[in-house]
Design an enzyme around this catalytic site. Structure first.
Site: not given
Length: 480
Positions: A14-15, A77, A104, A131-132, A187, A191
């Protein structure tokens, strides 16, 4: 005619697919590849009409479809998959090509990979992307590191797909090697803290007896003021949501165990390495840890006693506003701690990070986007700050909020409502402003049992007391 793609994306989950679609929508010709080609085919079938895509079934064909210097974004991943993908690419690349890791990754992994590719004449960019799924498609906040040269070739494309605030892209060059992923890591640490503070405010409102709809209304109102932020906005929506199965508030049927993927933990670990205090962020990480320790919690619930987490006050509306002030003040401290960690890392790793620019690109597109960030950006632009806490408007705001902040924590403690984040943030505030701390006693104790020496307020050098003999003082320099 040149039909080569401007940029490529590897990884069509998805990303990755959303990022590729974002690039195509902004007018870029985008090469796409996935290890399982069926996923590439699926993305093209569903979204190929949105722009100019160049799909490939083979990695070699994907690389050949890119213009030079090749710009390749990995959306795979973190860990082994990233290294395996890089290893597969290396024989196909040429000097000057750019590989971007948009996942990440831990910043130390990014530093290792950057050095490896640099020695081969290639550029490796660790780019934090926040931002997902929605941000990846509509405009994320992007935090790229790597060489300045790589940003010259990559920056304009990334800036074109980033979120925009007043015509400014939420993307800027952060610094060399792992700087981008370090900033994204912090960040995420902020969060964690932000969500913990929101959770504590929720617990306090619940202890006051508010229904979930009433709490949703409170958060919606807060979102119109100085707490205006993405997380406050969606908190109202989550609290208002009813469970499709039972009709109860959804929050009441969700197991109270919070997951985490590691970035918050990395933030705290790195802060320890840098000797930078981030106790408010750390408490958020530990709060998730205890939530996910059912055996410990069952044992404690069976053995321990305390107040029943009910709050009664003379003026409920006034106390709700005090919670708002405590939430805002704690949030400011978490931002300050995170930005302090970034500043210290910039010094330690020679990244030359512009902290004000970091605040600027967090104003939109990312999960911690908030009205507060415009104030932070302005304060860093106006002064060379050591810490956000010294900024005039921030210090004034904290001063105005601190009575409410202290009262909320005191009421919570008496009622048995756990507020580790609020309390840790206030402790940091009080420790930072204190003219003298109990560390003097700590040093005295360390000198007593370990001859670790101490420094004096009225003389240079290090000193030691002969505790076990005559109690005289001697130069600590003679002990080492």
């Amino acid at each position: 005619m040149n039909n080569l793609a401007h940029i490529g994306v590897i990884g069509m989950a998805v990303m990755g697919s959303n990022l590729a679609r974002n690039l195509a929508r902004r007018g870029h010709r985008v090469a796409v590849w996935n290890r399982t080609s069926a996923r590439t085919d699926e993305m093209i079938a569903e979204h190929g009409h949105e722009g100019d895509f160049v799909p490939s079934a083979e990695l070699a064909d994907f690389v050949a479809s890119l213009e030079r210097p090749r710009r390749i974004i990995l959306m795979v991943k973190a860990g082994f998959a990233t290294d395996a993908t890089i290893d597969g690419l290396l024989p196909l690349l040429e000097e000057g090509d750019i590989v971007v890791d948009g996942g990440n990754a831990h910043f130390e992994d990014t530093r290792r990979r950057e050095l490896k590719l640099r020695d081969l004449g290639l550029h490796f960019v660790g780019a934090g992307i926040s931002g997902g799924e929605v941000g990846a498609l509509e405009g994320p906040s992007i935090m790229p590191g790597g060489s300045p040269e790589s940003y010259e070739a990559l920056g304009p494309i990334l800036e074109s797909i980033a979120a925009q605030v007043d015509g400014e892209p939420c993307c800027t060059y952060i610094g060399t090697d792992g700087a981008g992923h370090f900033v994204k890591m912090v960040h995420n640490g902020i969060e964690y803290a932000d969500m913990q503070f929101i959770g504590e405010a929720y617990e306090l409102l619940r202890a006051l007896g508010l229904s979930h709809d009433e709490m949703a209304d409170v958060f919606a109102t807060w979102n119109t003021g100085d707490l205006d932020s993405y997380l406050i906005e969606i908190t109202s929506e989550v609290l208002r949501k009813k469970d499709p199965r039972t009709g109860r508030p959804l929050v009441e049927v969700i197991v109270d165990q919070a997951g985490m993927k590691g970035t918050g933990t990395w933030t705290v670990q790195s802060a320890l390495d840098l000797a930078t205090p981030v106790n408010a962020i750390a408490e958020a990480v530990f709060a998730r840890a205890i939530s996910s320790a059912p055996e410990l919690r069952r044992a404690a619930q069976a053995a321990l006693t305390g107040p029943e987490a009910r709050i009664e006050v003379a003026d409920r509306d006034a106390f709700i506003d005090q919670i708002r002030q405590a939430l805002w003040a704690s949030k400011v401290v978490a931002y300050a701690q995170g930005l302090d960690e970034i500043r210290m890392a910039g010094v330690e790793y020679d990244w030359d990070i512009n902290v004000g620019e970091v605040a600027k690109i967090w104003r939109d597109g990312c999960i911690i986007r908030a009205k507060l960030l415009e104030r932070i950006r302005s304060e860093y632009a106006a002064s060379n700050l050591v810490t956000l806490l010294e900024a005039p408007s921030v210090a004034e705001g904290l001063s105005q909020s601190q009575d409410a902040w202290r009262e909320v924590i005191a009421v919570a403690v008496r009622a048995g409502v756990p507020v580790p984040g609020f309390a840790a943030a206030l402790a940091h505030y009080d420790q930072a402003r204190a003219p003298r701390l109990n560390a003097a006693l700590t040093q005295g104790l360390r000198d007593y049992f370990g001859a670790h020496t101490y420094r004096r307020i009225d003389d240079e050098g290090s000193w030691h007391i002969n505790w076990s003999t005559d109690g005289t003082e001697e130069s600590g320099d003679d002990l080492h």
